[in-house]
Design a protein around this motif. Sequence first.
Motif, short mmCIF file in Angstrom:
data_model
loop_
_atom_site.label_atom_id
_atom_site.label_comp_id
_atom_site.label_asym_id
_atom_site.label_seq_id
_atom_site.Cartn_x
_atom_site.Cartn_y
_atom_site.Cartn_z
N LEU A 198 42.25 41.07 48.70
CA LEU A 198 41.39 40.81 47.54
C LEU A 198 40.72 42.11 47.08
CD1 LEU A 198 38.02 40.67 48.27
CD2 LEU A 198 38.85 38.72 49.58
N THR A 199 40.48 42.21 45.79
CA THR A 199 39.85 43.41 45.22
C THR A 199 38.37 43.46 45.53
OG1 THR A 199 41.47 43.36 43.42
CG2 THR A 199 39.48 44.70 43.09
N GLU A 200 37.67 42.35 45.28
CA GLU A 200 36.23 42.27 45.53
C GLU A 200 35.79 40.83 45.31
OE1 GLU A 200 33.97 44.51 42.67
OE2 GLU A 200 35.15 43.79 40.98
N PHE A 201 34.56 40.53 45.72
CA PHE A 201 33.94 39.26 45.39
C PHE A 201 33.09 39.44 44.14
CE2 PHE A 201 34.69 38.58 49.96
CZ PHE A 201 35.29 37.32 49.91
N VAL A 202 33.09 38.41 43.29
CA VAL A 202 32.33 38.47 42.04
C VAL A 202 31.57 37.17 41.83
CG1 VAL A 202 33.93 40.07 40.91
CG2 VAL A 202 34.34 37.60 40.75
N GLN A 203 30.58 37.24 40.96
CA GLN A 203 29.90 36.04 40.53
C GLN A 203 30.77 35.30 39.52
OE1 GLN A 203 26.16 37.41 39.00
NE2 GLN A 203 25.59 38.38 40.93
N GLU A 204 30.64 34.01 39.50
CA GLU A 204 31.44 33.19 38.59
C GLU A 204 31.22 33.56 37.13
OE1 GLU A 204 31.16 30.88 42.40
OE2 GLU A 204 29.83 32.19 41.23
N THR A 205 30.04 34.05 36.78
CA THR A 205 29.71 34.38 35.39
C THR A 205 30.02 35.83 35.03
OG1 THR A 205 27.43 34.83 36.11
CG2 THR A 205 27.90 32.63 35.22
N HIS A 206 30.56 36.61 35.98
CA HIS A 206 30.89 38.01 35.71
C HIS A 206 32.09 38.07 34.77
CE1 HIS A 206 30.86 42.26 36.30
NE2 HIS A 206 32.04 42.29 36.87
N LEU A 207 32.29 39.24 34.14
CA LEU A 207 33.43 39.43 33.24
C LEU A 207 33.80 40.90 33.25
CD1 LEU A 207 35.33 38.24 31.02
CD2 LEU A 207 33.57 38.92 29.36
N CYS A 208 35.10 41.20 33.43
CA CYS A 208 35.56 42.59 33.37
C CYS A 208 36.65 42.71 32.33
CB CYS A 208 36.03 43.07 34.74
SG CYS A 208 37.74 42.63 35.16
N GLY A 209 37.11 43.94 32.11
CA GLY A 209 38.08 44.21 31.06
C GLY A 209 39.47 43.69 31.34
N GLU A 210 39.74 43.21 32.55
CA GLU A 210 41.06 42.69 32.88
C GLU A 210 41.12 41.16 32.85
OE1 GLU A 210 43.41 44.66 35.87
OE2 GLU A 210 41.85 46.20 36.09
N PHE A 211 40.12 40.55 32.22
CA PHE A 211 40.10 39.09 32.12
C PHE A 211 41.34 38.58 31.39
CE2 PHE A 211 39.32 35.35 29.51
CZ PHE A 211 38.85 34.44 30.44
N GLU A 212 41.96 37.56 31.95
CA GLU A 212 43.01 36.81 31.29
C GLU A 212 42.75 35.33 31.54
OE1 GLU A 212 47.08 37.94 31.91
OE2 GLU A 212 46.54 40.06 32.22
N PRO A 213 42.87 34.48 30.53
CA PRO A 213 42.60 33.05 30.74
C PRO A 213 43.52 32.47 31.81
CG PRO A 213 42.79 33.56 28.40
CD PRO A 213 43.24 34.79 29.14
N ARG A 214 42.98 31.58 32.59
CA ARG A 214 43.76 30.93 33.64
C ARG A 214 44.71 29.94 32.99
NH1 ARG A 214 42.80 31.51 38.84
NH2 ARG A 214 43.69 30.03 40.33
N GLY A 215 45.99 30.13 33.18
CA GLY A 215 46.98 29.29 32.52
C GLY A 215 47.71 28.38 33.47
N ALA A 216 49.03 28.30 33.28
CA ALA A 216 49.84 27.37 34.06
C ALA A 216 49.90 27.75 35.53
CB ALA A 216 51.25 27.29 33.48
N HIS A 217 49.81 29.06 35.81
CA HIS A 217 49.80 29.47 37.22
C HIS A 217 48.51 28.98 37.85
CE1 HIS A 217 49.89 31.64 40.92
NE2 HIS A 217 48.75 32.23 40.61
N ALA A 218 48.62 28.22 38.93
CA ALA A 218 47.44 27.54 39.47
C ALA A 218 46.80 28.27 40.65
CB ALA A 218 47.82 26.12 39.91
N GLY A 219 47.49 29.27 41.25
CA GLY A 219 46.95 29.90 42.42
C GLY A 219 46.69 28.86 43.51
#
Length: 225
Positions: A198-219
Amino acid sequence: MSGLHTWPGRYTDRHGSEDLAFESDGRELIRTTIRGVLFEGGTMDTLGALAGDPPEAMFRLHDGDLCSCLLEWEVPLPVAAAGREPRTGVLHCALRLGEPVASGALDEEGLTVTLRLDGRAYGGEDYGDFETALYAIQRLLPPGQLLRACIACAWSDYHPVGHSMMTGLACFRNTKDRYRRVDGKRGPQGIFALWPQLTEFVQETHLCGEFEPRGAHAGYRGTFP
């Protein structure tokens, strides 16, 4: 310290209330000064005094962390919609921390979260943690509108054994190709195998420049909401 966000807030206990400011890096640092005492922690329910425990007459503490109080704060939260520039709503958060009891826990811990956007309010219930709150708020938004925050990002996930009230969201933006192949808990493509990267832990409300909407890939944790 650079890269800090400031959230307006309020602290209330048996002695009264005062306005204050919380500082956070959006990851695992939150700090504020209350009655001249600097508090810091990884989450809002683990704020401890940096210079040792202050006098008991000033605050109530549980294992060194603030309790018997109400913490309130506001976080800007962008919301995107097709064909429109993202608008920024305000997430109003209120965390009530109760009294210590014999079991070693607190007799109360309630998190109320409300998103105010375009003159409307979404949420406003006691959700317990930010994952539950933001999933619920997303479902209340009009169709086509999406929260722009780490909770809604394609590269974030939770550990299967659980997480804290906030800041327990793991970001996998540096291992995107492997994260795309996650298909459950175990096995070569499971979240357990990828977790050490993992890269790091973040807060749920954080936002960075690599944001992409969560789509069909469910993880591991599935789609959002």
